[in-house]
Write a protein that holds these residues in place. Structure first.
Motif, PDB file in Angstrom:
ATOM      1  N   ASN A 100       0.924  -1.237   0.013  1.00 54.40           N
ATOM      2  CA  ASN A 100       0.187   0.179   0.115  1.00 54.40           C
ATOM      3  C   ASN A 100       0.742   1.174  -0.050  1.00 54.40           C
ATOM      4  O   ASN A 100       0.386   2.257  -0.335  1.00 54.40           O
ATOM      5  CB  ASN A 100      -0.872  -0.012   1.162  1.00 54.40           C
ATOM      6  N   LEU A 101       1.976   1.095   0.266  1.00 56.42           N
ATOM      7  CA  LEU A 101       3.161   2.122   0.288  1.00 56.42           C
ATOM      8  C   LEU A 101       4.327   1.573  -0.552  1.00 56.42           C
ATOM      9  O   LEU A 101       4.948   0.651  -0.100  1.00 56.42           O
ATOM     10  CB  LEU A 101       3.366   2.877   1.488  1.00 56.42           C
ATOM     11  N   SER A 102       4.829   2.330  -1.652  1.00 52.76           N
ATOM     12  CA  SER A 102       6.115   2.015  -2.149  1.00 52.76           C
ATOM     13  C   SER A 102       7.286   2.358  -1.360  1.00 52.76           C
ATOM     14  O   SER A 102       6.832   3.229  -0.389  1.00 52.76           O
ATOM     15  CB  SER A 102       6.030   2.411  -3.732  1.00 52.76           C
ATOM     16  N   LYS A 103       8.406   2.121  -1.795  1.00 52.79           N
ATOM     17  CA  LYS A 103       9.658   2.579  -0.916  1.00 52.79           C
ATOM     18  C   LYS A 103       9.686   4.291  -1.049  1.00 52.79           C
ATOM     19  O   LYS A 103       9.771   4.786   0.042  1.00 52.79           O
ATOM     20  CB  LYS A 103      10.781   1.885  -1.463  1.00 52.79           C
ATOM     21  N   GLU A 158      15.657   5.854   4.579  1.00 49.14           N
ATOM     22  CA  GLU A 158      16.486   4.811   4.163  1.00 49.14           C
ATOM     23  C   GLU A 158      16.435   3.781   5.128  1.00 49.14           C
ATOM     24  O   GLU A 158      15.986   2.450   5.307  1.00 49.14           O
ATOM     25  CB  GLU A 158      17.811   4.989   3.519  1.00 49.14           C
ATOM     26  N   SER A 159      16.956   4.101   6.528  1.00 53.41           N
ATOM     27  CA  SER A 159      17.034   3.168   7.642  1.00 53.41           C
ATOM     28  C   SER A 159      15.898   2.921   8.116  1.00 53.41           C
ATOM     29  O   SER A 159      15.543   1.693   8.574  1.00 53.41           O
ATOM     30  CB  SER A 159      17.915   3.749   8.643  1.00 53.41           C
ATOM     31  N   GLU A 160      14.806   3.814   7.998  1.00 51.97           N
ATOM     32  CA  GLU A 160      13.538   3.102   8.473  1.00 51.97           C
ATOM     33  C   GLU A 160      12.876   2.349   7.512  1.00 51.97           C
ATOM     34  O   GLU A 160      12.096   1.404   7.995  1.00 51.97           O
ATOM     35  CB  GLU A 160      12.541   4.568   8.660  1.00 51.97           C
ATOM     36  N   TYR A 161      12.984   2.458   6.389  1.00 53.04           N
ATOM     37  CA  TYR A 161      12.247   1.591   5.267  1.00 53.04           C
ATOM     38  C   TYR A 161      13.197   0.039   5.440  1.00 53.04           C
ATOM     39  O   TYR A 161      12.339  -0.725   5.661  1.00 53.04           O
ATOM     40  CB  TYR A 161      12.738   2.011   3.916  1.00 53.04           C
ATOM     41  N   GLN A 162      14.372   0.395   5.915  1.00 50.59           N
ATOM     42  CA  GLN A 162      15.048  -1.170   5.778  1.00 50.59           C
ATOM     43  C   GLN A 162      14.778  -1.668   7.399  1.00 50.59           C
ATOM     44  O   GLN A 162      14.353  -3.088   7.357  1.00 50.59           O
ATOM     45  CB  GLN A 162      16.726  -0.851   6.090  1.00 50.59           C
ATOM     46  N   GLU A 163      14.130  -0.994   8.294  1.00 53.72           N
ATOM     47  CA  GLU A 163      13.751  -1.599   9.707  1.00 53.72           C
ATOM     48  C   GLU A 163      12.439  -2.411   9.195  1.00 53.72           C
ATOM     49  O   GLU A 163      12.159  -3.443   9.778  1.00 53.72           O
ATOM     50  CB  GLU A 163      13.246  -0.702  10.586  1.00 53.72           C
TER      51      GLU A 163
END
Length: 437
Positions: free
Chosen positions: A167-170, A414-419
């Motif tokens: 529902n949300l892309s990167k 970037e780090s929040e996405y990786q989490e």
């Protein structure tokens, strides 16, 4: 009350299959005991009443005629088992309706169970408990024994997954992170828990999914529920609320690092987590929020914090936690305590109501039971609930899971996405292993 002890019970896998295949079953399981958590697992099916989509105050009235004491060592000897969806928070706080409700599941679901099975992990003993509210207790025990000991052949069906749709892309998630940082810069909020959801077509049985996920991602607050219309699965490490007598405990998690399987690398991850000013600040904010929430129903001066910045180890991640404890004030009860704390601060943000408003703005779909709470309220009004993270919904051939993290001013997109990737890894790897493409 009638209680029967079985000293050599079937395996946990067998109990899960035998109870999970009955009508309206529940499994509340500690597939990983951690630091004293998860001594017991509970199983049940075929409730004598169901409370759906109503307020906790109505559940209180339904449970009132069956109220009784518990003189055993077993924490749960029957009562209400179910969930409060994250969106139940709209019944507590005035939150805008912007996100799409594309799951269509109730905000609250509880079955009322007389007969339950309680498994003690340390002793390996299984206890069958019944009270005889609607039928003789001996008949309920006989039925439970039949489920456990009678002929049974587990039907495992092939499972397959379609492509995942987020529902949300990167890039969309990164923009949402920056929007939260703008709100923080303007003084609106200190922290917001932001999540994203993956959904796919699925064929197979939810019980088979749970059986696989509890092996691939064991946790002290795992759960499987089936309402007949939908199934909910959670392998959660986080306790939302425990009530024993007048004692209340909540255990927020803030701060996560992946595990690699290499002890030396894991030690480096531990040190990074201990040294992270961002993660420590996040946990402190949520601890303060939980202290305030508990204070609404606690005896004056009884709220205190233990185990601040404690690390807990799970198969795929390391978490940073704390415990906030209090004594329930005279005249308050478990239903008021749940209302005071719900939804959990670790999966909303601070201040809580403003964070919930921002979540509603930035997450395109409602969370459903994700970030709600699954657990029990006993006939004696003791209770224990998880925060329903590491979870999946299954309804009408659609399967989804959701992952998120706390956004503060120091957050990097970037780090929040990786989490979110790290938190979803155990689910994804297990599903890829057991499902056909």
């Amino acid at each position: 009350m009638k209680l029967v002890e079985i000293t050599e019970p079937p395996s946990l896998n067998t109990l899960i299959r035998r109870f999970g295949s009955r009508r309206l079953p529940f499994v509340l399981e500690s597939s990983q005991s951690n630091d004293g958590l998860g001594e017991w697992s509970f199983f049940g099916a075929e409730p004598f009443d169901v409370v759906v989509g109503r307020a906790l105050s109505e559940l209180r009235e339904v449970m009132r005629p069956w109220r009784m004491s518990n003189d055993t060592e077993i924490p749960f000897i029957g009562g209400a088992v179910g969930y409060l969806a994250y969106d139940y928070g709209r019944r507590i706080e005035s939150i805008p309706n912007a996100a799409l409700d594309d799951r269509g599941i109730p905000d609250m679901y509880f079955g009322i169970y007389d007969g339950v099975a309680a498994y003690h992990h340390k002793s390996g003993k299984l206890y069958l408990i019944a009270h005889g509210f609607k039928e003789p207790a001996k008949d309920i025990i006989k039925r439970l024994r039949g489920w456990i000991e009678g002929p049974f052949e587990a039907e495992v069906k092939p499972m397959s997954l379609g492509p995942w749709e987020w529902n949300l892309s990167k890039d969309e998630f990164a923009r949402a992170v920056e929007r939260v940082r703008e709100y923080i810069a303007s003084g609106d909020v200190y922290q917001v828990n932001l999540s994203r959801r993956a959904r796919c077509a699925f064929t197979g049985q939810g019980l088979d999914l749970y059986a696989a996920l509890r092996e691939g991602n064991p946790a002290p607050y795992s759960a499987y529920l089936s309402s007949g219309e939908f199934e909910f699965i959670s392998t959660s490490p986080e306790q939302f609320l425990q009530k024993k007598g007048s004692q209340l405990v909540t255990r927020p998690i803030k701060g996560t690092r992946p595990r690699s399987g290499d002890p030396e690398k894991d030690l480096i991850s531990e040190e990074e987590l201990r040294a992270s000013r961002k993660d420590r600040a996040e946990l402190l904010m949520i601890v303060d929020l939980e202290r305030n929430d508990l204070g609404r129903v606690a005896e004056f001066g009884s709220v205190h914090v233990e185990g601040l910045f404690q690390l807990e180890h799970y198969r795929s991640v390391i978490h940073q936690t704390a415990q906030v404890k209090a004594k329930l004030a005279e005249g308050e009860d478990v239903y008021r305590a749940l209302t005071a704390l719900f939804p959990g601060g670790s999966i909303t943000g601070a201040p809580k109501v403003r964070a919930m408003e921002i979540i509603e703005e930035l997450e395109p779909t409602r969370r459903g039971a994700y970030c709600g709470s699954v657990g029990y309220i006993g006939f004696n009004e003791d209770a224990e609930f998880n925060i329903a993270i590491r979870s999946l919904h299954l309804k009408a051939g659609r399967l989804d899971y959701q992952v998120g993290g706390g956004i503060v001013w120091d957050s990097e997109a970037e780090s929040e996405y990786q989490e979110t990737v790290d938190k979803g890894r155990a689910i994804c790897e297990t599903l890829d292993r057991i499902c056909q493409p």
